[in-house]
Design an enzyme around this catalytic site. Sequence first.
Site, PDB file in Angstrom:
ATOM      1  N   LEU A 724       5.603   3.008  39.003  1.00 28.30           N
ATOM      2  CA  LEU A 724       5.505   1.983  37.955  1.00 28.30           C
ATOM      3  C   LEU A 724       4.179   1.246  37.972  1.00 28.30           C
ATOM      4  CD1 LEU A 724       9.070   0.441  38.195  1.00 28.30           C
ATOM      5  CD2 LEU A 724       8.237   2.130  36.563  1.00 28.30           C
ATOM      6  N   GLY A 725       3.496   1.248  39.079  1.00 24.08           N
ATOM      7  CA  GLY A 725       2.209   0.564  39.173  1.00 24.08           C
ATOM      8  C   GLY A 725       1.656   0.689  40.575  1.00 24.08           C
ATOM      9  N   PHE A 729      -3.352  -2.738  47.580  1.00 23.69           N
ATOM     10  CA  PHE A 729      -2.559  -2.870  48.788  1.00 23.69           C
ATOM     11  C   PHE A 729      -1.288  -2.025  48.767  1.00 23.69           C
ATOM     12  CE2 PHE A 729      -4.964  -6.799  48.498  1.00 23.69           C
ATOM     13  CZ  PHE A 729      -5.540  -6.816  49.740  1.00 23.69           C
ATOM     14  N   THR A 731       1.896   0.377  46.193  1.00 26.45           N
ATOM     15  CA  THR A 731       2.373   1.027  44.975  1.00 26.45           C
ATOM     16  C   THR A 731       3.814   0.608  44.743  1.00 26.45           C
ATOM     17  OG1 THR A 731       0.957   2.921  45.449  1.00 26.45           O
ATOM     18  CG2 THR A 731       2.686   3.233  43.809  1.00 26.45           C
ATOM     19  N   GLN A 797      15.709  -5.774  43.003  1.00 28.08           N
ATOM     20  CA  GLN A 797      16.435  -5.250  41.858  1.00 28.08           C
ATOM     21  C   GLN A 797      15.459  -4.894  40.744  1.00 28.08           C
ATOM     22  OE1 GLN A 797      19.289  -7.895  40.225  1.00 28.08           O
ATOM     23  NE2 GLN A 797      20.053  -6.483  38.697  1.00 28.08           N
ATOM     24  N   MET A 799      14.255  -4.759  37.135  1.00 28.56           N
ATOM     25  CA  MET A 799      14.510  -5.519  35.915  1.00 28.56           C
ATOM     26  C   MET A 799      14.395  -4.583  34.709  1.00 28.56           C
ATOM     27  SD  MET A 799      15.127  -8.325  37.397  1.00 28.56           S
ATOM     28  CE  MET A 799      15.769  -8.833  35.863  1.00 28.56           C
ATOM     29  N   ASP A 843       1.565 -19.156  41.553  1.00 32.24           N
ATOM     30  CA  ASP A 843       1.187 -18.100  40.602  1.00 32.24           C
ATOM     31  C   ASP A 843       2.187 -18.030  39.460  1.00 32.24           C
ATOM     32  OD1 ASP A 843      -0.250 -16.108  39.471  1.00 32.24           O
ATOM     33  OD2 ASP A 843       0.376 -14.529  40.847  1.00 32.24           O
ATOM     34  N   ALA A 845       3.400 -17.870  35.865  1.00 36.72           N
ATOM     35  CA  ALA A 845       2.860 -17.461  34.579  1.00 36.72           C
ATOM     36  C   ALA A 845       3.923 -16.612  33.902  1.00 36.72           C
ATOM     37  CB  ALA A 845       1.558 -16.675  34.742  1.00 36.72           C
TER      38      ALA A 845
END
Length: 1308
Positions: A724-725, A729, A731, A797, A799, A843, A845
Amino acid sequence: MKLATGLWVWGSLLVAARTVQPSASQSVCAGTENKLSSLSDLEQQYRALRKYYENCEVVMGNLEITSIEHNRDLSFLRSIREVTGYVLVALNQFRYLPLENLRIIRGTKLYEDRYALAIFLNYRKDGNFGLQELGLKNLTEILNGGVYVDQNKFLCYADTIHWQDIVRNPWPSNMTLVSTIGSSGCGRCHKSCTGRCWGPTENHCQTLTRTVCAEQCDGRCYGPYVSDCCHRECAGGCSGPKDTDCFACMNFNDSGACVTQCPQTFVYNPTTFQLEHNFNAKYTYGAFCVKKCPHNFVVDSSSCVRACPSSKMEVEENGIKMCKPCTDICPKACDGIGTGSLMSAQTVDSSNIDKFINCTKINGNLIFLVTGIHGDPYNAIDAIDPEKLNVFRTVREITGFLNIQTWPPNMTDFSVFSNLVTIGGRVLYSGLSLLILKQQGITSLQFQSLKEISAGNIYITDNSNLCYYHTINWTTLFSTVNQRIVIRDNRRAENCTAEGMVCNHLCSNDGCWGPGPDQCLSCRRFSRGKICIESCNLYDGEFREFENGSICVECDSQCEKMEDGLLTCHGPGPDNCTKCSHFKDGPNCVEKCPDVLQGANSFIFKYADQDRECHPCHPNCTQGCNGPTSHDCIYYPWTGHSTLPQHARTPLIAAGVIGGLFILVIMALTFAVYVRRKSIKKKRALRRFLETELVEPLTPSGTAPNQAQLRILKETELKRVKVLGSGAFGTVYKGIWVPEGETVKIPVAIKILNETTGPKANVEFMDEALIMASVDHPHLVRLLGVCLSPTIQLVTQLMPHGCLLEYVHEHKDNIGSQLLLNWCVQIAKGMMYLEERRLVHRDLAARNVLVKSPNHVKITDFGLARLLEGDEKEYNADGGKMPIKWMALECIHYRKFTHQSDVWSYGVTIWELMTFGGKPYDGIPTREIPDLLEKGERLPQPPICTIDVYIVMVKCWMIDADSRPKFKELAAEFSRMARDPQRYLVIQGDDRMKLPSPNDSKFFQNLLDEEDLEDMMDAEEYLVPQAFNIPPPIYTSRTRIDSNRSEIGHSPPPAYTPMSGSQFVYQDGGFATQQGMPMPYTATTSTIPEAPVAQGATAEMFDDSCCNGTLRKPVVPHVQEDSSTQRYSADPTVFAPERNPRAELDEEGYMTPMHDKPKQEYLNPVEENPFVSRRKNGDLQALDNPEYHSASSGPPKAEDEYVNEPLYLNTFTNALGNAEYMKNSLLSVPEKAKKAFDNPDYWNHSLPPRSTLQHPDYLQEYSTKYFYKQNGRIRPIVAENPEYLSEFSLKPGTMLPPPPYRHRNTVV
């Protein structure tokens, strides 16, 4: 500081500020600091400018040319070669600026603290006059500061100049130039100028002295070759390579040669190894080396300074004022207005007058304005108590100027300055060192001690009652012949004389400061102290005097007062007495003869004879005598001898030695006892510790233990499905968790640390796990577990709908006001929980808020979160990257993070939601954000927000952290707004908006494409503990409004569904769940095969954050299947029967147990399991049904009775305009089943009582009482997020966009 308009009517004031000629070829003149202020008479403005700078070559200060008419001759400016401050040319009408010989602007002072050269507004708006050409053809160096050229309507050629060659440090932040191309009458540069010129002819070409130099040159040059480099001490170019060929000097000019420093006072002699006096020494004065400092400056070491430092005092030696170290306590020298600690002060006022107590010297200026004397309400400064002005009675010297424009009306003179001796004038106010203006109550000046005005001019005018001024011979106070006087429009001299306001007859022709003999400038005959007298008391009077010129001096106290007619003394001191009062020792009168004096080899004693004269005793007398012989020596009574015999001395010596030894022994014993007692205390403390006698912890912190549980997962339980990304540091994978020994599949997000990362990354990874495992709240993501494989894995979990930022951007056309305000409440509650747990998120946002369902969001990303200790109030970060545009100003500047700094980020997050995913400060470089915030700029008001919502955001962005609201207050405020959403958010078509199916999300579809999720179970559903099985109760609908309530014409406000708490009671079997106890479910299934049934509905039905609804007929228990069906009920909307059938509406439209009435249907929406949305047989599912988006206007069909339809906010349009109110025709519920919703215990989970809602403390109860298992999310790491910026990247020099995020002038 601006002068009143009346000040500028100067009359014939001619200012000549020339003070010194450092060399034979250059004359120096003082600059000004008036900025845009000008004289009301333009003729006087021009004459003052001419007198300032005519024949001047070096301006020691600022060159300000303002308000000059078009027909004035400015040729006198051609002599100026250097300006040490800034050059200001503004508000003029002349055509040509003739600064043709100006070569260097040093910029020691800058206009607006930014520009060394400022040229603007030089044209007449109603005419054709204005500046057309800059005659700066020899300007080649600006050492400090930038250039500002703007709004010169007729100016040509300025845009062709290569300013980067002139400015030494051409930062974009201080370079501003507005193009003048296209102005009428502008031509092109001469062809020999290569496009860069000051005018149209070949003589106006710009001379480049830096950008054309060879690389080997470390400064300016006079040609393109290596041999053409200027000397490194040159500034502005040169004509040759030597230090005497410079056009201007970088540091100091020593008789035409540019040097690093002036010749020092002492030089080292390598032959004698000593410092020797240098007879060729010079003092540094500005950029020049001079043999003598100006008379109004002071010598400090080898420099000419305006004032001595605090550790030195000003003395005069051989006619030179010098700074010398104080031998004891220095006379108190205080900072004046505009200097040192009073740099920002504009006037003496009640807030700073106490700083002048006991001051003898003012290093700077004294200014008295109306805002100081009468107070300044705008700045909350009170009027000065006139009695406090007496603090200036101790002042003897003012090194700058004295400016009095306002004075207390009950004071008729300036007697508080009665001890003022000198006005130095080292700093002048428009050429003035003494200014007294428009003081109608002043009758006399009374500067009775003033003896010198070292520099500057005098301006005394418009004082209608002032007398005595015309009698003063001002020239006796001046130190130079160039000083001038402007005294006019005061009281007429003949009127003063007629009223007897004249000088005392004892005053000389030099005049007086006021009435009485003590106000004379000088005396006609004699003076005693400050008072003029007719004669001295030479022969009579209570005390006798002698004449020292015209001054009467009292005789010494040892002089005997003589009879009348005889002189008591004829000079100063005790040696000039005619007769002594007591004794005479040689020529001096003394009070008694000296007892002992140190002689060459012994002590000398004296005695008094019969004439009271002192004589020495006989040499054998060692203790004094009464006469001249040895028999007159003083004897000891017990010996009869003049001195003590040897045998008599021995006992005394012995007694002294014994006494000394005894004292030493006592001191030694005392010290030993002290050391012993200290040792015993240490041993006892150690014994108590070893015997476990301590009853309290050594370091009690008061912090509760963290009892969060950490689940360790096996690598075999996890299956990775899709990346997914990834980042620097680690994955993030989409994965499936199959608990060991179970058949369920749980979709999860797996965050894996890269193998190449070091130990520090592992520690930070586990710190994030600690934070995530410590939180337990419905709106915070919690860690599911950790897999300690070779590469550490964090499991959270998954999302289904991604982050809230992308969600609102994707569905911005279908999101209504109710949903937006619900999200605001949920985020505030989550942050309030973090604050209670002393967690600083750092953080927050919209990208770090995940969407579990369209009506349930969770805060995530604790990679930057920090847990505060019990005694900590803030967290100080050491480095790394930070989301600057979301951070409070104290975080950016000082890296201090608190809960209140999270409030700032919360305000930006709400702004993102209200703009449907807008980017804060879009287009502005991150490094410029701190400057914008300090200047007061904030994010603009979103179009959909009313002022009520926007003002909450603005409160979150207050500079003072303590002024920002708490999360508790924010949650309460948005909860109130959510009950009436359309009052606070204005969205076109709000009441008709329909939120699309959760399965339509692009993120959700991507998750479903690669895996069969039919058997999936949500992580929270799996983590609900299974205590026992309860038969599925029959639910009933809740009545919202009865007919009787409607008849009185009161329509309750739309309700906001609270997001915390649950309480409901089963009457079957005696089982009940209370607050804080999750309710287990029994698996059920439909008996009608045609009806699609949503599987695995979560327990979020009883979570206060749920807003989706399902309605389904009661079903019977089914046989046991797999572990998931054994654990939960498939339909969480099945509620317990009623507990109290009697209920009525309260003031807010909510049910309270009272009595039965006919009711409409009210549904509390619940969430669907987001992962159970498709069946293998391809049957139409509830979320894929077109009926999902609209409600039927008639009775439901029989085949649709079991269809599970989620009810999203703003998807129903009825008379109430509220999604939570449904028409009677939408669903039919058996009458006997309607009372379950009237049970107050059922509604307790939905909304607290009205009295609680109106009290802000209800949020504390409903946010901390319940704990839930949470899920995880995916985000890109900080290193790849463009919104994060390292603190080392915050450097000036970035372009500013157009307004509203910048000032009027652009930066190039």
